[in-house]
Structure formats: C-alpha cells, structure tokens
Design a protein around this motif. Structure first.
Motif, PDB file in Angstrom:
ATOM      1  N   ALA A  13       0.829  -1.211   0.000  1.00  0.00           N
ATOM      2  CA  ALA A  13       0.000   0.000   0.000  1.00  0.00           C
ATOM      3  C   ALA A  13       0.859   1.255   0.000  1.00  0.00           C
ATOM      4  O   ALA A  13       0.550   2.235  -0.692  1.00  0.00           O
ATOM      5  N   VAL A  14       1.946   1.227   0.743  1.00  0.00           N
ATOM      6  CA  VAL A  14       2.844   2.384   0.801  1.00  0.00           C
ATOM      7  C   VAL A  14       3.513   2.600  -0.553  1.00  0.00           C
ATOM      8  O   VAL A  14       3.573   3.728  -1.063  1.00  0.00           O
ATOM      9  N   VAL A  15       3.999   1.523  -1.153  1.00  0.00           N
ATOM     10  CA  VAL A  15       4.655   1.624  -2.457  1.00  0.00           C
ATOM     11  C   VAL A  15       3.673   2.141  -3.497  1.00  0.00           C
ATOM     12  O   VAL A  15       3.999   3.045  -4.281  1.00  0.00           O
ATOM     13  N   THR A  16       2.465   1.623  -3.495  1.00  0.00           N
ATOM     14  CA  THR A  16       1.446   2.051  -4.456  1.00  0.00           C
ATOM     15  C   THR A  16       1.160   3.545  -4.307  1.00  0.00           C
ATOM     16  O   THR A  16       1.089   4.275  -5.297  1.00  0.00           O
ATOM     17  N   ARG A  17       1.028   4.009  -3.062  1.00  0.00           N
ATOM     18  CA  ARG A  17       0.750   5.431  -2.817  1.00  0.00           C
ATOM     19  C   ARG A  17       1.906   6.301  -3.306  1.00  0.00           C
ATOM     20  O   ARG A  17       1.689   7.326  -3.961  1.00  0.00           O
ATOM     21  N   ILE A  18       3.126   5.906  -3.038  1.00  0.00           N
ATOM     22  CA  ILE A  18       4.289   6.681  -3.465  1.00  0.00           C
ATOM     23  C   ILE A  18       4.372   6.733  -4.986  1.00  0.00           C
ATOM     24  O   ILE A  18       4.608   7.793  -5.569  1.00  0.00           O
ATOM     25  N   VAL A  19       4.160   5.597  -5.626  1.00  0.00           N
ATOM     26  CA  VAL A  19       4.210   5.541  -7.090  1.00  0.00           C
ATOM     27  C   VAL A  19       3.123   6.421  -7.686  1.00  0.00           C
ATOM     28  O   VAL A  19       3.370   7.193  -8.623  1.00  0.00           O
TER      29      VAL A  19
END
Length: 123
Positions: A13-19
């Motif tokens: 979820a964190v990676v998706t938000r950053i991307v």
C-alpha cells in the motif's frame, strides 16, 4: 534481523501510494512494475542503511543518526538527494520539537490547574 526475505519488503500500500503520487493523473502502473519498484526501494534502503551503519561504527557508535544517513548518501554518490533529505530531516526535528513543547506545555497547564484547585490545610 528479518527472519524471511519477504520481511524486508516495503508494504504494498505504501509503495502504491508513493508511485501514484510520483506519476501524473491517469497513468496506471502494472502490478509487476509496483513489485519491481518495491524490491528496488527495499534494496536501496538496505544498502543505504548498511553504509550509514559503517559510518556510525567508524565513530564508535551503535546508533545510526540522520547525519550518518546524509553522509552515506554522499558516499554512495546520491548527492542530488542530500539537500531534500536535509530539509526533510530539519522539518522532522522541528515537528518533533513542537510536539514535545506542546506536550510539556499541556502537562504544565494540567499541573497548574491541579495546584490551583488544591485545598491547603493551613487555610
């Protein structure tokens, strides 16, 4: 230390938000691309942490500091990220100080209220 290699991965979820925040609206990212970014970020963090730890050990310290991370960024030749990192670190320190000051003030106010409401025996 991590027991499994997967324990070192960043939360999806964190990676998706950053991307998503890094890309313009309307651009979609394939699941395998998110997985690749997550893996690359995890590897970068491990490498940076290891470099910062070496710097701390050279100074006979067991705790890695923000300054160690900044020095490590320079050592691994990511100089272009040092200024934004320093700014983020300064903002973090400022926010932590403000939280601490607010907490101290709140405790003092509560103490003052408690003191003013006490009944003294000599009165």
């Amino acid at each position: 230390m991590a027991e499994k290699l997967e324990d070192l991965n960043l939360p999806n979820a964190v990676v998706t938000r950053i991307v998503r925040e890094a890309l313009p609206d309307g651009v979609t990212v394939a699941k395998e691309a998110r997985a690749a970014v997550a893996k690359a970020a995890s590897i970068f963090i491990l490498y940076l942490t290891s470099s910062a730890n070496i710097i701390a050990k050279k100074s006979n310290r067991k705790t890695v500091s923000g300054q160690d991370v900044i020095q490590a960024m320079e050592d691994i030749e990511f100089d272009q990220f040092i200024a934004p990192l320093q700014e983020a670190l300064e903002n973090f320190k400022k926010n932590q100080k403000e939280k601490k000051d607010a907490s101290t003030k709140k405790k003092q106010q509560k103490k003052d209220e408690d003191d003013s409401g006490e009944i003294h025996e000599d009165e």
